[in-house]
Scaffold this motif. Structure first.
Motif, PDB file in Angstrom:
ATOM      1  N   PRO A 101       0.702  -1.219   0.024  1.00 26.04           N
ATOM      2  CA  PRO A 101      -0.138   0.161   0.053  1.00 26.04           C
ATOM      3  C   PRO A 101       0.850   1.313   0.003  1.00 26.04           C
ATOM      4  O   PRO A 101       2.162   1.228   0.625  1.00 26.04           O
ATOM      5  N   VAL A 102       0.328   2.328  -0.240  1.00 22.95           N
ATOM      6  CA  VAL A 102       0.979   3.631  -0.460  1.00 22.95           C
ATOM      7  C   VAL A 102       1.572   4.099   0.869  1.00 22.95           C
ATOM      8  O   VAL A 102       2.832   4.486   0.692  1.00 22.95           O
ATOM      9  N   ALA A 103       0.985   3.612   1.817  1.00 25.33           N
ATOM     10  CA  ALA A 103       1.286   3.851   3.177  1.00 25.33           C
ATOM     11  C   ALA A 103       2.737   3.408   3.660  1.00 25.33           C
ATOM     12  O   ALA A 103       3.315   3.928   4.440  1.00 25.33           O
ATOM     13  N   ALA A 104       2.888   2.080   2.898  1.00 24.21           N
ATOM     14  CA  ALA A 104       4.170   1.537   3.334  1.00 24.21           C
ATOM     15  C   ALA A 104       5.329   2.073   2.430  1.00 24.21           C
ATOM     16  O   ALA A 104       6.575   1.561   2.773  1.00 24.21           O
ATOM     17  N   GLU A 105       5.281   2.636   1.508  1.00 23.18           N
ATOM     18  CA  GLU A 105       6.342   3.180   0.675  1.00 23.18           C
ATOM     19  C   GLU A 105       7.598   3.597   1.234  1.00 23.18           C
ATOM     20  O   GLU A 105       8.641   3.329   1.013  1.00 23.18           O
ATOM     21  N   VAL A 106       7.400   4.545   2.363  1.00 17.96           N
ATOM     22  CA  VAL A 106       8.783   5.200   3.079  1.00 17.96           C
ATOM     23  C   VAL A 106       9.335   4.091   3.791  1.00 17.96           C
ATOM     24  O   VAL A 106      10.561   4.013   3.624  1.00 17.96           O
ATOM     25  N   GLU A 107       8.636   2.957   4.654  1.00 18.84           N
ATOM     26  CA  GLU A 107       9.198   2.100   5.357  1.00 18.84           C
ATOM     27  C   GLU A 107      10.042   1.041   4.307  1.00 18.84           C
ATOM     28  O   GLU A 107      11.216   0.723   4.614  1.00 18.84           O
ATOM     29  N   ILE A 108       9.395   0.784   3.284  1.00 21.32           N
ATOM     30  CA  ILE A 108       9.980  -0.137   2.367  1.00 21.32           C
ATOM     31  C   ILE A 108      11.234   0.416   1.803  1.00 21.32           C
ATOM     32  O   ILE A 108      12.342  -0.253   1.605  1.00 21.32           O
ATOM     33  N   SER A 109      11.135   1.694   1.112  1.00 15.86           N
ATOM     34  CA  SER A 109      12.335   2.364   0.607  1.00 15.86           C
ATOM     35  C   SER A 109      13.276   2.538   1.777  1.00 15.86           C
ATOM     36  O   SER A 109      14.464   2.022   1.273  1.00 15.86           O
ATOM     37  N   ALA A 110      13.287   2.616   2.928  1.00 16.78           N
ATOM     38  CA  ALA A 110      14.322   2.843   3.999  1.00 16.78           C
ATOM     39  C   ALA A 110      14.882   1.528   4.169  1.00 16.78           C
ATOM     40  O   ALA A 110      15.984   1.338   4.199  1.00 16.78           O
ATOM     41  N   VAL A 128       8.785  -6.369   3.389  1.00 11.22           N
ATOM     42  CA  VAL A 128       8.012  -6.152   2.464  1.00 11.22           C
ATOM     43  C   VAL A 128       6.696  -7.187   2.464  1.00 11.22           C
ATOM     44  O   VAL A 128       5.664  -6.602   2.341  1.00 11.22           O
ATOM     45  N   ILE A 129       6.986  -8.476   2.990  1.00 10.74           N
ATOM     46  CA  ILE A 129       5.790  -9.095   3.012  1.00 10.74           C
ATOM     47  C   ILE A 129       4.812  -8.806   4.146  1.00 10.74           C
ATOM     48  O   ILE A 129       3.793  -8.834   4.048  1.00 10.74           O
ATOM     49  N   ARG A 130       5.577  -8.509   5.339  1.00 14.47           N
ATOM     50  CA  ARG A 130       4.813  -7.944   6.451  1.00 14.47           C
ATOM     51  C   ARG A 130       4.088  -7.039   6.024  1.00 14.47           C
ATOM     52  O   ARG A 130       2.658  -6.775   6.506  1.00 14.47           O
ATOM     53  N   LEU A 131       4.427  -5.871   5.473  1.00 16.65           N
ATOM     54  CA  LEU A 131       3.564  -4.806   4.964  1.00 16.65           C
ATOM     55  C   LEU A 131       2.555  -5.018   3.930  1.00 16.65           C
ATOM     56  O   LEU A 131       1.539  -4.487   3.822  1.00 16.65           O
ATOM     57  N   HIS A 132       2.768  -5.936   2.987  1.00 12.70           N
ATOM     58  CA  HIS A 132       2.144  -6.518   2.077  1.00 12.70           C
ATOM     59  C   HIS A 132       0.657  -7.222   2.809  1.00 12.70           C
ATOM     60  O   HIS A 132      -0.358  -6.602   2.363  1.00 12.70           O
ATOM     61  N   ARG A 133       1.274  -7.800   3.538  1.00 11.51           N
ATOM     62  CA  ARG A 133       0.018  -8.481   4.339  1.00 11.51           C
ATOM     63  C   ARG A 133      -0.862  -7.703   5.256  1.00 11.51           C
ATOM     64  O   ARG A 133      -2.009  -7.688   5.132  1.00 11.51           O
ATOM     65  N   ALA A 134      -0.333  -6.487   5.730  1.00 13.22           N
ATOM     66  CA  ALA A 134      -0.945  -5.552   6.469  1.00 13.22           C
ATOM     67  C   ALA A 134      -1.897  -4.653   5.269  1.00 13.22           C
ATOM     68  O   ALA A 134      -3.016  -4.576   5.695  1.00 13.22           O
TER      69      ALA A 134
END
Length: 195
Positions: free
Chosen positions: A49-58, A85-91
């Motif tokens: 999700p868009v909200a996860a982009e900052v955490e994934i990029s870091a 990535v998978i944790r944030l995808h699942r969220a």
């Protein structure tokens, strides 16, 4: 009938499809591997999700730095990034993250058939799987209903009430199941990933 078949597969198989996303050979893991090898995080962001982009990029930037410290560091950095990535995808799916699943898990026939349909544009195999699964479920449930219809529909005595109750429950359950297939076919099931 095909719309109902597709809907039932959506209703029945949504949990399996979501679980497929947290396996080491699933689509998210493959995107992670491509991103780490190419140095381009964008293929991974498409799964989050868009909200996860900052955490994934870091996490991506940190992982890319640590990977250069040697083979063990690379392995740990890759694993940590994949888990993030998978944790944030699942969220984003509204599902809990329960850890990475090993490669090679058999999730049943729907996911491979859906993958083939996506790759080829041919629905033949997927339709066949749906029809077989739905036909089996409907026949099994209807057989149970027909067996219980030996009980009187309107009990005359208190002793007949439990059997009549079981009959009514099975009949209503069959109708509810059939309607849930239709609802899923109309797109009212959980067939898409949340943004």
């Amino acid at each position: 009938m095909m719309a109902a078949a597709i809907g039932a597969a959506l209703a029945i198989g949504s949990h399996g499809a979501q679980a497929h996303c947290d396996s080491l050979d699933g689509p998210v893991a493959k995107a992670v591997e491509r991103a780490l090898e190419s140095g381009n995080v964008n293929p991974v962001l498409a799964y989050a999700p868009v909200a996860a982009e900052v955490e994934i990029s870091a996490a991506f930037d940190q992982s890319r730095k640590v990977r250069g410290l040697g083979p063990d560091a690379r392995m740990l950095a890759d694993r940590a990034f994949m888990e993030t990535v998978i944790r944030l995808h699942r969220a984003g799916e509204g599902a809990p993250y329960t850890g990475l699943k090993p490669a090679g898990i058999d999730y049943g026939p729907v996911i491979p058939a859906a993958d083939v349909a996506i790759e080829t544009g041919d629905l033949t195999k997927l339709k066949a799987v749906f029809l077989e699964e739905i036909d089996h479920s409907l026949r099994e449930r209807l057989g149970h209903v027909r067996e219980l219809q030996k009980a009187p529909p309107e009990p005359k005595t208190a002793a007949e009430v439990p059997a009549a109750r079981e009959r009514v429950s099975a009949e209503l359950g069959f109708v509810t199941f059939a309607e849930s297939i239709r609802q899923a076919a109309l797109g009212r099931g959980a067939e898409h990933h949340a943004d």
